[in-house]
Write an enzyme that holds these catalytic residues in place. Structure first.
Site, PDB file in Angstrom:
ATOM      1  N   PHE A   1       0.900  -1.303   0.050  1.00 52.25           N
ATOM      2  CA  PHE A   1       0.013   0.001  -0.099  1.00 52.25           C
ATOM      3  C   PHE A   1       0.790   1.207  -0.078  1.00 52.25           C
ATOM      4  O   PHE A   1       0.260   2.299   0.032  1.00 52.25           O
ATOM      5  CB  PHE A   1      -1.037   0.050   1.337  1.00 52.25           C
TER       6      PHE A   1
ATOM      7  N   ASP B   1      -0.294  -9.574  -4.448  1.00 53.56           N
ATOM      8  CA  ASP B   1       1.061  -8.779  -4.856  1.00 53.56           C
ATOM      9  C   ASP B   1       0.424  -7.528  -5.223  1.00 53.56           C
ATOM     10  O   ASP B   1       1.264  -6.727  -6.176  1.00 53.56           O
ATOM     11  CB  ASP B   1       1.818  -9.499  -5.540  1.00 53.56           C
TER      12      ASP B   1
END
Length: 440
Positions: free
Chosen positions: A64, A306
């Site tokens: 993130f 991912d």
């Protein structure tokens, strides 16, 4: 607050059955099979006729980018993308700025997520060549595991010293999740490609540079060390048929597949170029088909994304210059549901791979199943409801997706997180906040 979800097909614990769910506050209060006409009080009733209700998706592998790389993505934007895609919990990776390799950096992420995340969250602690002494300070009830980069990837967290690897595998108190690629071989392959094709070889050469052999060598080493030292090992984003030979023999050594390697093949480089450049690389159709088969025979234990956003300008160039990684979180569940329609796996197995197994493998408390007393993390999905990915619906901060233009037949209709409806058909509850995950 009591919510009744009725007339649905519920999928959990290896079964798909007609039934209703009653949510009270943040938990599943009751499950009724074979919809009853008996009166039941609820503050709100959701008619889920024609829909399937699944446990909220637990993505064990996301990037993130916060802190330090928020020009690409941040916890708010990417957790919003998660909610749109039926993902109610995520484990974020440590290659941020600063890297999550100290208890202080780890705590900073928890503070940020508490303020910003729309869904539930936790964070991997990152291993380095010299920080194993810090493992004893980690709270096993707060984090899923330790991330180990045994191949160079985004973030420069390579652990490449033999003594460091021995120390990590012998002392890790939590599951190790390993990125496995042989860096020396990759560097040799890149030098050869540059000598033949120039300083920035075409992206179609990426799977020859980050090759099958590079993946296999590193994964085989990780498996060997896990067996030698009794470590709990989960190998991230397995991308080759050959690596799959290493799994299915030892329940303490497991493998993750990610949606990109299950969907794309090297023939897609012609169409999508560096948009599908990732590490490990997208490989052959034979590799993809082997991964798909492994979803149902026990060699693959979890499916993650991912999810790794970059700005489009950073994706310009070829195998050397363009950065690796793509945003996949918002569209991971619809993509896997498409594979259900294709007969790759059953809906029950999808739930096993994306909900139950992440919860089991990492010992997540009271999530990942539709069970009485569990947290009410649920996603309502509708089949036969076509829609197309357009730029205006992309929630990731980078504002692009390799799935643009793709037509899906399954739609995420509602997402409930901790009993609260946070998404419904394009309407998002921006005030919602997730919870810190807890581990047994």
């Amino acid at each position: 607050m009591k919510t009744l979800i009725e007339n649905a097909t519920l999928v959990s614990d290896g079964r798909a059955f007609r039934g209703d769910v009653i949510i009270e506050d943040d938990r599943i209060a009751d499950i009724t099979e074979n919809h009853t006409t008996a009166p039941r009080h609820a503050d709100r009733t959701v008619d889920a006729s024609g829909c399937f209700v699944l446990p909220g998706i637990i993505d064990d592998h996301v990037h993130f980018r916060e802190p330090g790389l928020t020009r690409k993505a941040d916890i708010e934007s990417e957790s919003r993308a998660a909610a749109w895609g039926g993902v109610t919990s995520f484990f974020d990776m440590p290659n941020t700025v600063p890297q999550t390799t100290t208890p202080e950096a780890l705590e900073e992420k928890f503070v940020l997520a508490r303020e910003k995340s729309h869904v539930n969250y936790s964070f991997f602690f990152g291993a380095t060549n010299d920080n194993a002494a810090l493992f004893g300070q980690l709270d096993p009830h707060r984090i899923p595991g330790i991330k180990l980069f045994m191949g160079s990837s985004t973030g420069n967290m390579l652990v490449d010293r033999a003594d460091s690897l021995r120390t990590i595998f012998s002392s890790a108190p939590l599951p190790l999740m390993a990125h496995c690629e042989d860096t020396l071989l990759i560097n040799e392959n890149m030098q050869k490609a540059k000598a033949e094709h120039g300083d920035d070889p075409d992206v179609s050469l990426h799977p020859l540079i980050r090759s099958e052999e590079a993946c296999y060598r590193s994964t085989a080493l990780a498996v060997q060390m896990a067996r030698t030292y009794g470590a709990r090992l989960h190998v991230a984003h397995v991308s080759t048929a050959r690596e799959l030979e290493l799994f299915g023999h030892d329940e303490r050594i497991t493998a993750e597949a990610v949606v990109a390697h299950l969907f794309f093949t090297d023939s897609d480089y012609d169409r999508l170029g560096t948009r599908i450049k990732c590490n490990p690389s997208i490989k052959t159709r034979a590799d993809r088909d082997a991964l798909r088969k492994a979803l149902t025979d026990g060699r693959i234990t979890t499916v993650g994304t991912d999810h790794a956003p970059h700005l489009l300008e950073e994706k310009q160039g070829g195998a050397a210059r363009a950065v690796s990684g793509m945003p996949m979180l918002q569209f991971s569940l619809p993509t896997m549901l498409e594979m259900v329609d294709e007969g790759v796996l059953t809906l029950e197995r999808l739930v096993e791979l994306m909900c139950h197994n992440p919860a089991r493998l990492f010992s997540v408390r009271e999530r990942g199943f539709i069970r009485r007393g569990y947290k009410a993390d649920l996603v309502v999905v509708r089949p036969h409801s076509p829609w197309t990915v357009t730029p205006d619906i992309i929630q990731s901060k980078c504002r692009w997706s390799p799935m643009e233009g793709h037509e899906y037949q399954w739609r995420v209709e509602r997402t409930f997180c901790n009993g609260r409806q946070i998404y419904h058909n394009g309407i998002f509850d921006g005030d919602s906040r997730g919870e810190e995950l807890s581990f047994r």
